[in-house]
Design an enzyme around this catalytic site. Structure first.
Site, PDB file in Angstrom:
ATOM      1  N   LYS A 113      -1.884   5.147   2.908  1.00  0.00           N
ATOM      2  CA  LYS A 113      -1.419   6.014   1.816  1.00  0.00           C
ATOM      3  C   LYS A 113      -2.563   6.583   0.982  1.00  0.00           C
ATOM      4  CE  LYS A 113       3.411   4.799   1.113  1.00  0.00           C
ATOM      5  NZ  LYS A 113       3.614   3.588   1.953  1.00  0.00           N
ATOM      6  N   GLU A 134       6.799   9.039  -8.402  1.00  0.00           N
ATOM      7  CA  GLU A 134       7.734   7.929  -8.397  1.00  0.00           C
ATOM      8  C   GLU A 134       7.242   6.931  -7.357  1.00  0.00           C
ATOM      9  OE1 GLU A 134       8.324  10.796  -6.866  1.00  0.00           O
ATOM     10  OE2 GLU A 134       8.226   9.932  -4.834  1.00  0.00           O
ATOM     11  N   SER A 174      -0.569   0.816  10.181  1.00  0.00           N
ATOM     12  CA  SER A 174      -0.619   1.591   8.932  1.00  0.00           C
ATOM     13  C   SER A 174      -1.086   0.790   7.717  1.00  0.00           C
ATOM     14  CB  SER A 174       0.746   2.215   8.649  1.00  0.00           C
ATOM     15  OG  SER A 174       1.756   1.219   8.626  1.00  0.00           O
TER      16      SER A 174
HETATM   17  C1  LIG Z   1       4.639   3.409   2.854  1.00  0.00           C
HETATM   18  C2  LIG Z   1       4.227   2.780   4.109  1.00  0.00           C
HETATM   19  C3  LIG Z   1       4.748   3.194   5.352  1.00  0.00           C
HETATM   20  C4  LIG Z   1       5.805   4.251   5.483  1.00  0.00           C
HETATM   21  O1  LIG Z   1       5.435   5.508   5.066  1.00  0.00           O
HETATM   22  P1  LIG Z   1       5.180   6.716   6.085  1.00  0.00           P
HETATM   23  O2  LIG Z   1       5.123   7.899   5.191  1.00  0.00           O
HETATM   24  O3  LIG Z   1       6.339   6.755   7.036  1.00  0.00           O
HETATM   25  O4  LIG Z   1       3.914   6.439   6.786  1.00  0.00           O
HETATM   26  C5  LIG Z   1       4.257   2.601   6.495  1.00  0.00           C
HETATM   27  N1  LIG Z   1       3.336   1.612   6.445  1.00  0.00           N
HETATM   28  C6  LIG Z   1       2.820   1.178   5.274  1.00  0.00           C
HETATM   29  C7  LIG Z   1       1.814   0.092   5.305  1.00  0.00           C
HETATM   30  C8  LIG Z   1       3.251   1.744   4.068  1.00  0.00           C
HETATM   31  O5  LIG Z   1       2.747   1.295   2.909  1.00  0.00           O
END
Ligand SMILES: *Cc1c(COP(=O)(O)O)cnc(C)c1O
Length: 407
Positions: free
Chosen positions: A94, A116, A382
């Site tokens: 993010k 938000e 992610s």
């Molecule tokens: C917020 C988040 C997601 C989901 O958000 P996307 O916009 O679909 O990528 C996925 N993995 C992590 C670690 C997150 O914090």
């Protein structure tokens, strides 16, 4: 795919074929148009690009590595690789778009970032970016979420952000969005609204995608360098879809790489027990844009659920909606249970504790790996799982040593 895909999508009105656009009140539209114009002018400048590049390298620690999972692959077959966004500063992807949005805010002369947050992950990433640039940061959050996500509330406050509790309606994400927009409209000259995924009215799905493209650009090059080939499969979890768009964007032209977007199957595929939007949704409208949507009987957003709170959104990015229609990305689901099993497997076999969101992608990679011994699978990891350990430890106790949950 079209040669100039990124010029073609979105079109000048923010559409990805039938999805996206901007369906918001005129006073808000005026501000969005200014952001769009600023984005096109500023983000293409040499100065902006070189500053962002330097931030990514020296502050965020990019490029993040691609790592071959030796023990996981040995156990399940296939060759599983991870793009380590968990090693991006603040522990998830993010920050890639938050730093981009905040840098744009700086160039536009803004003093305050407004957003938000649901689970708090976007709020923490934005508060991090605000601290870096010396900007004020105001995060709107439902009271129910504030109680549930205490550690992230504390993080935001330590980072210097103001957390504004939202006390009306269901006191969760939807009300927080309305409240953040309201606050933004009170002072659009000095503040800017920063969205947390590839969702919302134009230009946000485009901007967030563009800032996340760094994941795919790095990963494709790293993977080629490590293996001499392209991956057979690229796998990413999909909430709103930003980390998935980030990695997929580099592989859209590679006909031999199949792309999988993994959605949360939750407890079951029954109404209200999952958030499998692209899989089970129908075209609809949420937060000012058109997309696949899980809908209630009135056509409003349906209740959704996932063990991973970053994935429980009833809509999905407009670009994902299009990529589903043209069958460029396959959307699949992983249940809570499969997610938890993968969470423990990656922790025990590789020493990497994944975010529960990312564990959905790992779980699907494990399934693909079992299909063929030589299949090369690139997973976008992610984020890291530190935020989830107390919850998992409590609710899904640690399996006996030497015996993983998948055995
Ligand atoms: C917020 C988040 C997601 C989901 O958000 P996307 O916009 O679909 O990528 C996925 N993995 C992590 C670690 C997150 O914090």
């Amino acid at each position: 795919m079209a040669k100039d895909y990124f010029k073609q999508y979105p079109d000048e009105n923010g559409f990805y074929q039938n999805y996206g656009g901007s369906f918001i009140p005129p006073e808000l539209q005026k501000e969005m148009d200014k952001i769009t114009q600023a984005y096109f002018e500023i983000s293409k400048s040499h100065q902006f690009i070189s500053e962002l590049r330097s931030i990514r390298k020296h502050y965020q620690g990019r490029p993040t590595p691609v790592y071959f999972c030796n023990r996981l692959s040995q156990k399940y077959g296939g060759r599983i690789y991870l793009k380590r966004e968990d090693l991006n500063h603040s522990g998830a992807h993010k920050l890639n778009h938050c730093m981009g949005e905040a840098l744009l805010a700086k160039y536009m002369g803004k003093k305050k970032l407004i957003a938000e947050t649901g689970a708090g992950q976007h709020g923490v990433a934005l508060a991090t970016a605000a601290a870096y640039f010396g900007l004020e940061c105001e995060i709107h959050m439902g009271e129910v979420d504030i109680a549930k996500q205490h550690p992230n509330v504390v993080r935001m406050e330590i980072l210097g952000a103001t957390v504004v509790p939202v006390t009306h309606g269901l006191k969760t994400l939807k009300e927080a969005v309305d409240s953040a927009f309201e606050a933004y409209l009170k002072d659009p000259v000095n503040s800017i609204y920063c969205i947390g995924s590839v969702v919302g009215p134009h230009p946000f799905p485009m901007m967030v995608r563009d800032f996340q493209r760094v994941i795919g650009i790095e990963a494709r090059e790293q993977f080629l360098e490590m293996t001499g080939e392209l991956p057979d499969n690229v796998v990413a979890c999909v909430g709103g879809g930003s980390n998935a768009m980030g990695i997929f964007s580099a592989f859209l032209d590679d006909e031999d790489s199949t792309l999988y977007g993994v959605e949360p199957g939750g407890l079951s595929m029954d109404y209200g027990q999952h958030a499998a939007t692209a899989t089970l949704g129908t075209p609809g409208m949420i937060h000012g844009f058109k997309c696949y949507l899980l809908q209630d009987e009135q056509g409003g957003p349906a209740p959704v659920y996932s063990v991973a709170s970053g994935l429980d959104y009833p809509g999905v990015g407009p670009e994902h909606s299009m990529l589903k229609d043209i069958d460029k990305v396959k959307y699949v689901t992983i249940s809570d249970k499969e997610c938890i099993d993968a969470f423990y497997e990656l922790s025990r076999l590789e020493g990497i504790i994944p975010a529960l969101e990312s564990a959905h992608a790992v779980a699907y990679a494990i399934k693909l790996a079992q299909l063929e011994p030589h299949r090369q699978i690139l997973v976008n990891l992610s984020g890291r799982g530190d935020k989830d350990i107390d919850f998992v430890y409590d609710k899904y106790p640690v399996p006996a040593l030497g015996k993983s949950k998948c055995d």
